[in-house]
Design a protein around this motif. Structure first.
Motif, mmCIF file in Angstrom:
data_model
loop_
_atom_site.group_PDB
_atom_site.id
_atom_site.type_symbol
_atom_site.label_atom_id
_atom_site.label_comp_id
_atom_site.label_asym_id
_atom_site.label_seq_id
_atom_site.Cartn_x
_atom_site.Cartn_y
_atom_site.Cartn_z
ATOM 1 N N ALA A 57 -8.961 19.637 -32.891
ATOM 2 C CA ALA A 57 -9.895 18.536 -32.401
ATOM 3 C C ALA A 57 -9.698 18.363 -30.750
ATOM 4 C CB ALA A 57 -10.028 17.432 -33.237
ATOM 5 N N LEU A 58 -8.468 18.456 -30.461
ATOM 6 C CA LEU A 58 -8.141 18.376 -29.013
ATOM 7 C C LEU A 58 -8.731 19.470 -28.201
ATOM 8 C CD1 LEU A 58 -4.730 16.508 -28.711
ATOM 9 C CD2 LEU A 58 -7.103 15.485 -28.869
ATOM 10 N N PRO B 96 -10.714 24.676 -22.501
ATOM 11 C CA PRO B 96 -9.287 24.763 -21.821
ATOM 12 C C PRO B 96 -9.078 23.656 -20.898
ATOM 13 C CG PRO B 96 -11.117 26.320 -20.944
ATOM 14 C CD PRO B 96 -11.503 25.764 -21.974
ATOM 15 N N PRO B 97 -7.779 23.533 -20.499
ATOM 16 C CA PRO B 97 -7.290 22.722 -19.458
ATOM 17 C C PRO B 97 -7.972 23.053 -18.226
ATOM 18 C CG PRO B 97 -5.307 23.687 -20.332
ATOM 19 C CD PRO B 97 -6.690 24.391 -21.054
ATOM 20 N N ASP B 98 -8.389 21.768 -17.386
ATOM 21 C CA ASP B 98 -9.130 22.079 -16.244
ATOM 22 C C ASP B 98 -8.815 23.288 -15.243
ATOM 23 O OD1 ASP B 98 -10.350 19.945 -17.212
ATOM 24 O OD2 ASP B 98 -9.562 18.349 -15.802
ATOM 25 N N ASP B 99 -7.587 23.496 -15.201
ATOM 26 C CA ASP B 99 -7.201 24.484 -14.296
ATOM 27 C C ASP B 99 -7.217 26.070 -14.769
ATOM 28 O OD1 ASP B 99 -4.973 24.644 -16.174
ATOM 29 O OD2 ASP B 99 -3.450 24.168 -14.837
ATOM 30 N N GLN B 100 -7.723 26.177 -16.036
ATOM 31 C CA GLN B 100 -8.205 27.257 -16.760
ATOM 32 C C GLN B 100 -9.635 27.324 -17.167
ATOM 33 O OE1 GLN B 100 -5.829 28.310 -20.231
ATOM 34 N NE2 GLN B 100 -4.108 27.253 -19.252
ATOM 35 N N SER B 101 -10.369 26.141 -16.509
ATOM 36 C CA SER B 101 -11.735 26.320 -17.019
ATOM 37 C C SER B 101 -12.593 26.831 -15.844
ATOM 38 C CB SER B 101 -12.336 24.657 -17.215
ATOM 39 O OG SER B 101 -13.415 24.684 -17.267
ATOM 40 N N ASP C 160 -1.685 24.788 -28.166
ATOM 41 C CA ASP C 160 -1.415 26.470 -28.162
ATOM 42 C C ASP C 160 -2.686 27.117 -27.642
ATOM 43 O OD1 ASP C 160 -0.914 29.002 -28.594
ATOM 44 O OD2 ASP C 160 -0.109 28.886 -30.548
ATOM 45 N N TRP C 161 -2.732 27.239 -26.219
ATOM 46 C CA TRP C 161 -3.812 27.674 -25.849
ATOM 47 C C TRP C 161 -3.934 29.296 -26.106
ATOM 48 C CZ3 TRP C 161 -7.672 24.798 -25.087
ATOM 49 C CH2 TRP C 161 -7.389 23.265 -24.716
ATOM 50 N N ASP C 162 -3.221 29.897 -26.411
ATOM 51 C CA ASP C 162 -3.338 31.489 -26.796
ATOM 52 C C ASP C 162 -3.817 31.524 -28.240
ATOM 53 O OD1 ASP C 162 -1.954 32.201 -24.675
ATOM 54 O OD2 ASP C 162 0.028 32.458 -25.589
ATOM 55 N N VAL D 31 -8.987 32.091 -31.329
ATOM 56 C CA VAL D 31 -10.051 31.426 -32.229
ATOM 57 C C VAL D 31 -11.409 31.708 -31.568
ATOM 58 C CG1 VAL D 31 -11.085 29.591 -33.295
ATOM 59 C CG2 VAL D 31 -8.509 29.736 -33.411
ATOM 60 N N VAL D 32 -11.480 31.546 -30.412
ATOM 61 C CA VAL D 32 -12.766 31.624 -29.499
ATOM 62 C C VAL D 32 -13.369 33.324 -29.491
ATOM 63 C CG1 VAL D 32 -13.951 31.633 -27.163
ATOM 64 C CG2 VAL D 32 -12.376 29.786 -27.915
ATOM 65 N N LYS D 33 -12.434 34.167 -29.499
ATOM 66 C CA LYS D 33 -12.612 35.636 -29.562
ATOM 67 C C LYS D 33 -12.828 35.972 -30.711
ATOM 68 C CE LYS D 33 -9.744 37.068 -25.553
ATOM 69 N NZ LYS D 33 -8.306 37.291 -25.489
ATOM 70 N N GLY D 34 -12.795 35.429 -31.934
ATOM 71 C CA GLY D 34 -13.277 35.771 -33.312
ATOM 72 C C GLY D 34 -12.138 35.810 -34.349
ATOM 73 N N ASN D 35 -10.751 35.729 -33.865
ATOM 74 C CA ASN D 35 -9.637 35.736 -34.824
ATOM 75 C C ASN D 35 -9.232 34.498 -35.499
ATOM 76 O OD1 ASN D 35 -9.928 38.532 -33.917
ATOM 77 N ND2 ASN D 35 -8.746 38.195 -31.960
ATOM 78 N N GLY D 36 -9.886 33.638 -35.620
ATOM 79 C CA GLY D 36 -9.634 32.333 -36.281
ATOM 80 C C GLY D 36 -9.691 32.479 -37.700
ATOM 81 N N PRO D 37 -9.043 31.540 -38.408
ATOM 82 C CA PRO D 37 -9.050 31.584 -39.708
ATOM 83 C C PRO D 37 -10.355 31.736 -40.579
ATOM 84 C CG PRO D 37 -7.896 29.379 -38.980
ATOM 85 C CD PRO D 37 -8.630 30.410 -37.871
ATOM 86 N N CYS D 38 -11.445 31.167 -40.129
ATOM 87 C CA CYS D 38 -12.610 31.452 -40.687
ATOM 88 C C CYS D 38 -13.731 32.133 -39.904
ATOM 89 C CB CYS D 38 -13.375 30.173 -41.564
ATOM 90 S SG CYS D 38 -11.999 29.415 -42.483
ATOM 91 N N ASN D 39 -13.495 32.780 -38.879
ATOM 92 C CA ASN D 39 -14.801 33.187 -38.053
ATOM 93 C C ASN D 39 -15.490 34.227 -38.658
ATOM 94 O OD1 ASN D 39 -12.424 32.512 -36.019
ATOM 95 N ND2 ASN D 39 -13.892 32.837 -34.344
#
Ligand code: 3HC
Length: 315
Positions: free
Chosen positions: A194-195, A200-205, A261-263, A268-276
């Motif tokens: 949820a967090l 991503p953190p502001d310096d990676q956004s 864990d941003w990696d 997950v965003v790229k499609g490799n999360g548990p339920c994508n």
């Protein structure tokens, strides 16, 4: 007017809090950023129906079933408002859906996690909708008129979603040891994903700087994430439960929430999360199964149009 002057007029409208409307001139990148964000938001609402939809038949009482059904239907409505807002920027519904189905458009990372227990319906309402509201309250003041007006309506309903989730957890927190354990275990699982919903953190956004200048976003990812943490720490006390990895930081005057864990987030965003895969397959199947409804609606609209034309000819 030349492009420099058009940009000047556009930015001064934004600075003066005047909403940008569909027929106003706007820079191409403003339009593109809005289409990306609004469509990602719309897709999140629609895909977000799936983990909860799974629990309708297993809701523990009629009251819970009715509330969950209403919440999920609201999400469909939110998606439709948002698709309509995106369409005002010159993209078609078909194109928007095509981008979701081919994986070109993103949707919120959070909906790629499984809902394993009834307590997850509580955690989704309290934490996922809670995080969504924290973000969406600022979007009521976003600079693009149709998006801002959609957000005002959506936020009102999200408050109900948030409360129904908290109430589920509150009931479990006053139940048997097994129910308390189920609730705590669910909170532990949903907390960090949820967090990460805040982005991503502001310096990676990559988008924040321009989006803040254009007042598409009114607060940054990290500001909203921290506010959410500080509020949730107070709320969890009513449940007699805990949030993982939380420590008061005297110097900052805020709660620290440990490392995210941003990696994993980017995977997950790229499609490799548990339920994508499961989520996207379900959306594609629903779209294919619904083809006859769209065809019937078009045929009916065509028939109505013809009959109106005939009436006006004979009048
Ligand atoms: N999930 C998936 N992708 C995400 C993401 C997330 N949680 N957070 C960020 N991203 C993507 C961005 O789209 C961007 O993609 P790009 O590389 O194609 O440009 C990239 O990661 C970098 O992130 P940025 O911080 O630069 O992106 P933004 O400035 O757009 O900020 C945001 C991200 C705060 C999520 C913003 O887009 C936003 O406020 N969106 C509207 C709200 C929204 O979409 N909420 C989703 C939840 S809705 C919901 O939960 C339904 C409810 O019923 C529960």
């Amino acid at each position: 007017m030349d492009i420099m002057n058009l940009e000047k007029v556009f930015q001064s409208k934004i600075d003066d809090e005047i909403k940008i409307e569909p027929k106003d001139w706007m820079p191409d990148t403003y339009r593109k950023t809005l289409i990306r964000q609004i469509s990602q938001h719309a897709h999140s609402e629609i895909v977000g129906m799936l983990p909860e939809g799974n629990w309708i038949t297993r809701a523990p009482s009629l009251r819970r079933k009715v509330a969950l059904l209403a919440k999920i239907q609201d999400e469909a409505g939110h998606g439709l408002y948002l698709y309509s807002a995106a369409e005002t920027l010159g993209i078609s519904r078909e194109q928007l859906l095509e981008e979701l189905h081919t994986g070109k458009a993103k949707y919120s990372s959070i909906f790629n996690y499984p809902a394993l227990s009834w307590a997850d319906m509580g955690s989704v309402g309290w934490l996922v909708d809670g995080a969504a509201i924290m973000n969406q309250v600022m979007l009521c003041r976003t600079s693009y008129g149709p998006y801002s007006r959609a957000m005002v309506r959506i936020c009102k309903e999200e408050s109900f979603h948030h409360r129904q989730g908290f109430e589920i957890l509150l009931t479990l927190s006053q139940g048997t040891e097994a129910q308390k354990k189920m609730a705590q275990e669910s909170i532990n699982r949903w907390w960090k994903p949820a967090l990460m919903m805040f982005g991503p953190p502001d310096d990676q956004s990559s988008n924040t700087e321009m989006s803040m200048k254009w007042k598409i976003k009114r607060e940054t990812n990290d500001e909203l994430r921290q506010r959410f943490v500080d509020v949730a720490v107070e709320q969890v006390k009513f449940l007699n439960m805990t949030l993982p990895d939380i420590h008061w930081n005297e110097e900052r005057g805020h709660y620290d929430f440990g490392k995210l864990d941003w990696d994993h987030f980017w995977q997950v965003v790229k499609g490799n999360g548990p339920c994508n895969k499961q989520r996207l397959d379900a959306r594609k199947k629903a779209h294919e199964d619904g083809a006859w409804v769209r065809e019937a609606a078009m045929a009916y609209a065509e028939k109505e149009k013809l009959s109106l034309e005939n009436q006006s000819k004979s009048a």
